[in-house]
Design an enzyme around this catalytic site. Structure first.
Site, mmCIF file in Angstrom:
data_model
loop_
_atom_site.group_PDB
_atom_site.id
_atom_site.type_symbol
_atom_site.label_atom_id
_atom_site.label_comp_id
_atom_site.label_asym_id
_atom_site.label_seq_id
_atom_site.Cartn_x
_atom_site.Cartn_y
_atom_site.Cartn_z
ATOM 1 N N GLY A 12 80.308 20.805 5.103
ATOM 2 C CA GLY A 12 81.307 21.185 6.100
ATOM 3 C C GLY A 12 80.653 21.374 7.460
ATOM 4 N N LYS A 186 80.149 8.054 -7.329
ATOM 5 C CA LYS A 186 79.473 9.267 -6.842
ATOM 6 C C LYS A 186 79.291 10.259 -7.988
ATOM 7 C CE LYS A 186 77.560 12.012 -3.898
ATOM 8 N NZ LYS A 186 78.143 13.000 -3.047
ATOM 9 N N ASN A 190 75.853 12.026 -9.078
ATOM 10 C CA ASN A 190 75.705 13.486 -9.199
ATOM 11 C C ASN A 190 75.321 13.898 -10.616
ATOM 12 O OD1 ASN A 190 78.266 13.861 -6.807
ATOM 13 N ND2 ASN A 190 76.208 14.658 -6.545
ATOM 14 N N ASN A 254 65.714 16.210 -0.194
ATOM 15 C CA ASN A 254 66.876 17.110 -0.267
ATOM 16 C C ASN A 254 66.881 17.952 -1.539
ATOM 17 O OD1 ASN A 254 69.293 18.007 0.986
ATOM 18 N ND2 ASN A 254 70.452 16.965 -0.602
HETATM 19 O O1 KPL Z 1 75.644 14.687 -3.531
HETATM 20 C C1 KPL Z 1 74.526 15.111 -3.677
HETATM 21 C C2 KPL Z 1 74.408 16.558 -3.960
HETATM 22 O O2 KPL Z 1 73.386 17.163 -3.658
HETATM 23 O O3 KPL Z 1 75.386 17.103 -4.491
HETATM 24 C C3 KPL Z 1 73.347 14.179 -3.688
HETATM 25 C C4 KPL Z 1 73.804 12.767 -3.397
HETATM 26 C C5 KPL Z 1 72.686 14.245 -5.023
HETATM 27 C C6 KPL Z 1 72.356 14.463 -2.598
HETATM 28 O O4 KPL Z 1 71.603 15.599 -2.822
#
Ligand code: KPL
Length: 308
Positions: A12, A186, A190, A254
């Protein structure tokens, strides 16, 4: 265009920051008073890992009544909060409002459609990697593609406008004709990344460093592919394992959203990810032991960290 972003989590704040930088009229609806107050006073900061960061001050509301109507309401809360979020913003939906979800997991579109006319509901996925460092402070840890689509024929006219708006704001965005396929694609990503990284406490890129973890990921992916097929869903890519590997590399630094939730002691979206795959599998007699086990383990971690 007047945009209301519901939920000041990592995504967000990321989308709000980019749209504000482009000069859009962006407000945030965030029911957590403390988080809202911090963003109101300190603005949004997006850290892209280099020297640059964007700081912007949006209007932040803690109730929908204060926010007023908007042209686009972007639902960015966690998937388990979609129902309450959409009920709260329902009075703000006018004849020209579109409601868009870019959330993780399955079931969000159906929940929104219970409250908003189908022609006004848009959906999409985003592979942006973002970590919430504090209220309104996001680390942008990987720029993945955002893909939008309409959930009905009459919604198609709005999709191009919103895609162009996101592109102009610096968010790489394309359009798909098959939103269900996109959401399941997606979901597969995930399911393959989030529980493993959350349980192992590792960044997305580290998953690929262990052959044992890759082996688990491949089993998860195969099960999701079988369940998708049994549900009549065509995935947007032929090689699910390869796709998960690509996303791990693109967002290697990430911390996935589920690990962020586990670390913060928050509820996770496991029920809308691997848990949902296991449920769909059970309904169609497709075995999903690895997804079910990962879902159980993530729930167990959550219960141990948040007793009761
Ligand atoms: O969507 C994601 C998440 O963290 O929920 C990904 C694509 C795995 C990126 O971190």
């Amino acid at each position: 265009m007047k945009i209301l972003i519901v939920g000041a989590g990592a995504m967000g704040c990321l989308f709000a920051g980019y749209l504000l930088r482009q000069g859009h009229d962006v407000s945030i609806l965030e029911i957590n008073e403390e988080r809202a107050a911090t963003i109101r006073s300190g603005g949004l900061t997006i850290d892209d890992g280099t020297t640059s960061s964007v700081t912007a001050c949006p209007h932040v509301y803690t109730s929908a009544a204060e926010a007023g109507s908007a042209d686009c309401i972007l639902i960015m809360v966690k998937a388990y909060d979609t129902g309450s979020a959409v009920q709260s913003v329902r009075p703000l939906v006018t004849g020209k409002t579109v409601v868009m979800t870019l959330q993780n997991g399955v079931g969000n579109v159906e929940t929104i459609q219970q409250a908003v006319p189908h022609g006004r509901v848009l959906a999409g996925t985003t592979a942006q990697g973002a970590t919430l460092l504090g209220p309104g402070h996001v680390r942008h840890a990987g720029a993945g593609e955002t893909i939008l689509g309409a959930t009905s024929e009459s919604g198609k006219k709005h999709v191009e406008t919103l895609a162009a708006m996101l592109r102009d704001a610096g968010i790489a965005t394309s359009v798909s004709d098959n939103i269900t396929s996109l959401i399941w694609g997606k979901l597969l990503v995930n399911c393959g990344i989030n529980p493993i990284c959350a349980l192992m406490d590792i960044k997305n890129g580290q998953l690929l460093e262990s052959p044992h973890l890759v082996d688990v990921m491949v089993k998860v992916v195969r099960e999701v592919e079988s369940v998708a097929q049994a549900c009549g869903v065509e995935l947007p890519f032929a090689d699910g394992r390869g796709k998960v590997g690509d996303v791990c590399r693109a967002t290697s630094g990430n911390i996935c959203s589920m690990l962020q939730d586990v670390r913060a002691g928050r509820k996770t979206e496991i029920a809308q990810m691997n848990g949902a795959v296991a449920r769909f599998g059970a309904e169609r007699e497709v075995p999903t032991p690895v997804n079910q086990t990962l879902a159980d383990l993530v729930l167990a971690v959550g219960h141990m960290r948040r007793p009761g």
